[in-house]
Design a protein around this motif. Structure first.
Motif, PDB file in Angstrom:
ATOM      1  N   GLY A 173      -4.318 -17.813  -1.303  1.00  0.00           N
ATOM      2  CA  GLY A 173      -3.971 -17.203  -2.553  1.00  0.00           C
ATOM      3  C   GLY A 173      -4.462 -15.750  -2.567  1.00  0.00           C
ATOM      4  O   GLY A 173      -4.020 -14.767  -3.313  1.00  0.00           O
ATOM      5  N   TYR A 174      -5.540 -15.288  -1.795  1.00  0.00           N
ATOM      6  CA  TYR A 174      -6.100 -14.011  -1.557  1.00  0.00           C
ATOM      7  C   TYR A 174      -5.080 -13.001  -0.965  1.00  0.00           C
ATOM      8  O   TYR A 174      -4.883 -11.971  -1.561  1.00  0.00           O
ATOM      9  N   GLY A 175      -4.587 -13.486   0.287  1.00  0.00           N
ATOM     10  CA  GLY A 175      -3.579 -12.839   0.908  1.00  0.00           C
ATOM     11  C   GLY A 175      -2.278 -12.462  -0.060  1.00  0.00           C
ATOM     12  O   GLY A 175      -1.956 -11.320  -0.017  1.00  0.00           O
ATOM     13  N   LYS A 176      -1.958 -13.291  -0.939  1.00  0.00           N
ATOM     14  CA  LYS A 176      -0.740 -12.881  -1.980  1.00  0.00           C
ATOM     15  C   LYS A 176      -1.235 -12.146  -2.847  1.00  0.00           C
ATOM     16  O   LYS A 176      -0.366 -11.177  -3.407  1.00  0.00           O
ATOM     17  N   ALA A 177      -2.445 -12.044  -3.301  1.00  0.00           N
ATOM     18  CA  ALA A 177      -2.885 -11.366  -4.391  1.00  0.00           C
ATOM     19  C   ALA A 177      -3.384 -10.014  -4.088  1.00  0.00           C
ATOM     20  O   ALA A 177      -3.332  -8.888  -5.001  1.00  0.00           O
ATOM     21  N   VAL A 178      -3.893  -9.741  -2.962  1.00  0.00           N
ATOM     22  CA  VAL A 178      -4.904  -8.511  -2.678  1.00  0.00           C
ATOM     23  C   VAL A 178      -4.179  -7.196  -2.574  1.00  0.00           C
ATOM     24  O   VAL A 178      -4.717  -6.269  -2.408  1.00  0.00           O
ATOM     25  N   GLY A 179      -2.810  -7.459  -2.334  1.00  0.00           N
ATOM     26  CA  GLY A 179      -1.978  -6.112  -2.198  1.00  0.00           C
ATOM     27  C   GLY A 179      -2.209  -5.227  -3.329  1.00  0.00           C
ATOM     28  O   GLY A 179      -2.186  -3.969  -3.271  1.00  0.00           O
ATOM     29  N   VAL A 180      -2.536  -5.647  -4.421  1.00  0.00           N
ATOM     30  CA  VAL A 180      -2.463  -5.031  -5.686  1.00  0.00           C
ATOM     31  C   VAL A 180      -3.864  -3.586  -5.531  1.00  0.00           C
ATOM     32  O   VAL A 180      -3.818  -2.789  -5.917  1.00  0.00           O
ATOM     33  N   ARG A 181      -4.957  -4.622  -4.920  1.00  0.00           N
ATOM     34  CA  ARG A 181      -6.150  -3.612  -4.825  1.00  0.00           C
ATOM     35  C   ARG A 181      -6.038  -2.817  -3.754  1.00  0.00           C
ATOM     36  O   ARG A 181      -6.348  -1.535  -3.874  1.00  0.00           O
ATOM     37  N   VAL A 182      -5.475  -3.188  -2.567  1.00  0.00           N
ATOM     38  CA  VAL A 182      -5.380  -2.198  -1.434  1.00  0.00           C
ATOM     39  C   VAL A 182      -4.295  -1.152  -1.821  1.00  0.00           C
ATOM     40  O   VAL A 182      -4.611   0.056  -1.471  1.00  0.00           O
ATOM     41  N   ALA A 183      -3.210  -1.558  -2.275  1.00  0.00           N
ATOM     42  CA  ALA A 183      -2.066  -0.479  -2.376  1.00  0.00           C
ATOM     43  C   ALA A 183      -1.802  -0.027  -3.909  1.00  0.00           C
ATOM     44  O   ALA A 183      -1.154   1.218  -4.009  1.00  0.00           O
ATOM     45  N   GLY A 184      -2.296  -0.692  -4.604  1.00  0.00           N
ATOM     46  CA  GLY A 184      -2.083  -0.467  -6.298  1.00  0.00           C
ATOM     47  C   GLY A 184      -2.419   1.083  -6.636  1.00  0.00           C
ATOM     48  O   GLY A 184      -1.760   1.769  -7.273  1.00  0.00           O
ATOM     49  N   PRO A 185      -3.601   1.356  -6.318  1.00  0.00           N
ATOM     50  CA  PRO A 185      -4.029   2.785  -6.598  1.00  0.00           C
ATOM     51  C   PRO A 185      -3.019   3.742  -6.105  1.00  0.00           C
ATOM     52  O   PRO A 185      -2.606   4.869  -7.015  1.00  0.00           O
ATOM     53  N   SER A 186      -2.605   3.904  -4.905  1.00  0.00           N
ATOM     54  CA  SER A 186      -1.903   4.938  -4.415  1.00  0.00           C
ATOM     55  C   SER A 186      -0.589   4.961  -4.861  1.00  0.00           C
ATOM     56  O   SER A 186       0.352   5.870  -5.047  1.00  0.00           O
ATOM     57  N   ALA A 187       0.036   3.575  -5.250  1.00  0.00           N
ATOM     58  CA  ALA A 187       1.502   3.077  -5.779  1.00  0.00           C
ATOM     59  C   ALA A 187       1.489   3.823  -6.985  1.00  0.00           C
ATOM     60  O   ALA A 187       2.454   4.536  -7.564  1.00  0.00           O
ATOM     61  N   ALA A 188       0.310   3.701  -7.724  1.00  0.00           N
ATOM     62  CA  ALA A 188       0.502   4.305  -9.239  1.00  0.00           C
ATOM     63  C   ALA A 188       0.224   5.762  -9.356  1.00  0.00           C
ATOM     64  O   ALA A 188       0.749   6.418 -10.138  1.00  0.00           O
ATOM     65  N   ALA A 189      -0.748   6.419  -8.265  1.00  0.00           N
ATOM     66  CA  ALA A 189      -0.805   7.684  -8.145  1.00  0.00           C
ATOM     67  C   ALA A 189       0.472   8.536  -7.761  1.00  0.00           C
ATOM     68  O   ALA A 189       0.848   9.616  -8.434  1.00  0.00           O
ATOM     69  N   ALA A 190       1.175   8.041  -7.019  1.00  0.00           N
ATOM     70  CA  ALA A 190       2.647   8.359  -6.426  1.00  0.00           C
ATOM     71  C   ALA A 190       3.446   8.617  -7.712  1.00  0.00           C
ATOM     72  O   ALA A 190       4.467   9.404  -7.601  1.00  0.00           O
ATOM     73  N   LEU A 191       3.319   7.968  -8.752  1.00  0.00           N
ATOM     74  CA  LEU A 191       4.069   7.844  -9.927  1.00  0.00           C
ATOM     75  C   LEU A 191       3.501   8.766 -11.081  1.00  0.00           C
ATOM     76  O   LEU A 191       3.786   8.688 -12.289  1.00  0.00           O
ATOM     77  N   GLY A 192       2.224   9.366 -10.718  1.00  0.00           N
ATOM     78  CA  GLY A 192       1.783  10.362 -11.654  1.00  0.00           C
ATOM     79  C   GLY A 192       0.527   9.586 -12.664  1.00  0.00           C
ATOM     80  O   GLY A 192       0.131  10.186 -13.488  1.00  0.00           O
ATOM     81  N   ALA A 193       0.299   8.476 -12.187  1.00  0.00           N
ATOM     82  CA  ALA A 193      -1.086   7.794 -12.774  1.00  0.00           C
ATOM     83  C   ALA A 193      -2.216   8.694 -12.814  1.00  0.00           C
ATOM     84  O   ALA A 193      -2.381   9.267 -11.906  1.00  0.00           O
ATOM     85  N   LEU A 194      -3.267   8.529 -13.800  1.00  0.00           N
ATOM     86  CA  LEU A 194      -4.186   8.899 -13.545  1.00  0.00           C
ATOM     87  C   LEU A 194      -5.498   8.280 -13.216  1.00  0.00           C
ATOM     88  O   LEU A 194      -6.375   8.684 -12.624  1.00  0.00           O
TER      89      LEU A 194
END
Ligand SMILES: [Zn+2]
Length: 475
Positions: A173-194
């Motif tokens: 379950g960890y492997g399926k969920a952890v992508g948000v923690r690892v890649a979420g911040p830059s994915a959001a930043a690339a779209l202009g999030a603060l």
């Protein structure tokens, strides 16, 4: 000699056939070695060395994130303990590690219904600056859902990722969920999030948020990122369910300091007639900082050291060298295992079998492997020696763990006494990772399983063949 010629002519396909052909001899453990496994079982289930080690590490060192004073204290602790246990060739290998400092953090809902919530910065996050960040938030399930939003939807907003991790015994379950923690911040930043807030990658319903590394991309701004516990993430979702705009305030003083020095700590039980071949028992010495690193990974440190100590105390002399390596900084970039591989590049092939202990304090519930398929009968024999410990027989897709990645990619076979992960993600990377989470009975069973399988791995009369198939990306 005949075998050597045979191998040279026929290559690896026939090498596989050869080990099958020689099944009666090379695939069978000697009777005294199987008897020794029985001795290890009796002694291991009564031995408290591992408990004493994890108690000492968590009490006398405590939190030990890469580059911190605790990290340096842990290296000194490990060297001292290996020496006092009588391990041979005890040494440290210098490793340069990133040095991130958590600082303080605060989180509050400003509207519709104002309230503060406990929060942890994700590992590696930048701070917010003294004024903090206030903005309206957008709620999405995961990175795929974020990327499916209309253009501009999260610009100048805070992104809240809500996906909930699933509880499983094998930790999948960890492997399926952890992508948000690892890649979420830059994915959001690339779209202009603060800024970014995630639901903790956790199975717990207590109020301890979970930390862990994020990974910033070079092509996006670095924005601050935090985790909320599951009950607080639920509460925030209820605020969104009102349909009213949700405004959040983020504040933290997290920051990077210049890289620091740490070390891998190594100790051995030297082999006899096949001493040049190494059976590796690996685990990481560092921990995240909110807890004291009991299950992650004081337990792994204790299991590997305890297993080697058990074999040594039983007066056993392994044919192959059994080496414990406590790796520096697994949590924030696997610095230690990468340095180990770089330093041992020329000797990588001498690492004929690897074990990693980085999944809590047990019990071991299954024996998995990643060996050349021709050698699965050997794993079956090891499994039979472990059977009184009440394990299941797992598959041949084990990856070891993060610190074995480099050697496994080079074809090193892996044996994996799988530790029960059902409750592991209730406390992993939280302030609740303390000694109270470890069951001494389960810990002794785990040490015993590692000791027996490492011992038999070191005694195997044949040759541990490399694994030809490329290793799948780790979970
Ligand atoms: Zn770990």
């Amino acid at each position: 000699m005949r075998t050597i010629k045979f191998l040279l002519i026929a290559g690896s396909l026939l090498a596989t056939l050869s080990s099958v052909h020689g099944a009666d001899k090379s695939l069978t453990f000697a009777k005294p070695d199987l008897n020794a496994a029985k001795t290890l079982r009796e002694r291991g289930l009564a031995d408290n060395t591992a408990w004493r080690l994890v108690e000492s590490l968590t009490t006398e060192v405590g939190p030990r994130s890469a580059g911190s004073p605790g990290d340096a204290a842990a290296v000194a602790w490990a060297k001292r303990e290996m020496q006092s246990l009588g391990f041979a060739n005890v040494r440290t290998m210098d490793v340069t590690v990133p040095h991130w400092v958590r600082g303080d953090a605060q989180f509050a809902v400003l509207s519709p219904w104002p309230q503060p919530m406990p929060v942890l910065a994700l590992g590696g996050s930048v701070g917010t600056g003294a004024e903090g960040i206030e903005a309206e938030a957008v709620m999405v399930r995961d990175v795929a859902a974020l990327n499916a939003l209309p253009a501009g939807a999260v610009k100048d907003h805070i992104v809240f990722f809500t996906n909930r991790m699933e509880r499983t015994q094998d930790g999948s379950g960890y492997g399926k969920a952890v992508g948000v923690r690892v890649a979420g911040p830059s994915a959001a930043a690339a779209l202009g999030a603060l800024g970014v807030v995630i639901r903790s990658i956790s199975t717990s319903d207590d109020r301890f948020p979970h930390t862990g590394a994020l990974r910033y991309r070079d092509d996006a701004p670095r924005i601050p990122a935090f985790a909320l516990s599951n009950p607080d993430a639920d509460a925030l979702e209820r605020q969104f369910a009102s349909g009213k705009p949700v405004r959040l305030r983020l504040w933290s003083t997290s920051r990077d300091l210049p890289p620091a020095r740490s070390a891998n700590v190594i100790g051995e039980l030297p082999g006899t007639d096949r001493a040049a071949e190494i059976v590796l028992l690996g685990g990481h010495l560092d921990s995240w900082d909110p807890g004291v690193g009991a299950i992650d990974n004081g337990a792994g440190v204790a299991i590997t050291m305890g297993a080697l100590h058990l074999i040594q105390q039983a007066g056993l002399k392994p044919r192959r060298t059994i080496r414990v390596v406590l790796f520096a900084n697994e949590e924030f970039g696997t610095s230690g295992s990468r340095a180990y591989l770089a330093e041992n590049q020329a000797e990588a092939d001498r690492h004929v079998l690897g074990f990693e202990s980085d999944f809590g304090a047990g019990p071991v519930w299954r024996l998995s492997s990643r060996v050349n398929p021709a050698q699965l009968p050997v794993v079956d024999q090891i499994f039979r020696a472990l059977a009184p410990l009440k394990l299941a027989r797992g598959g041949n897709e084990a990856g070891g763990g993060a610190d074995l990645d480099g050697l496994a990619k080079l074809g090193m076979p892996v044996l994996s006494p799988d530790l029960d992960g059902t409750k592991y993600f209730d406390v992993h990377h939280t302030a609740n990772d303390t000694l109270a989470q470890i069951d001494p009975v389960a810990l002794r069973q785990s040490v015993t399983a590692y000791a027996i399988s490492a011992w038999l791995g070191a005694q195997y009369p044949g040759t541990w063949e490399k694994v030809a198939t490329p290793k799948a990306p780790r979970r």
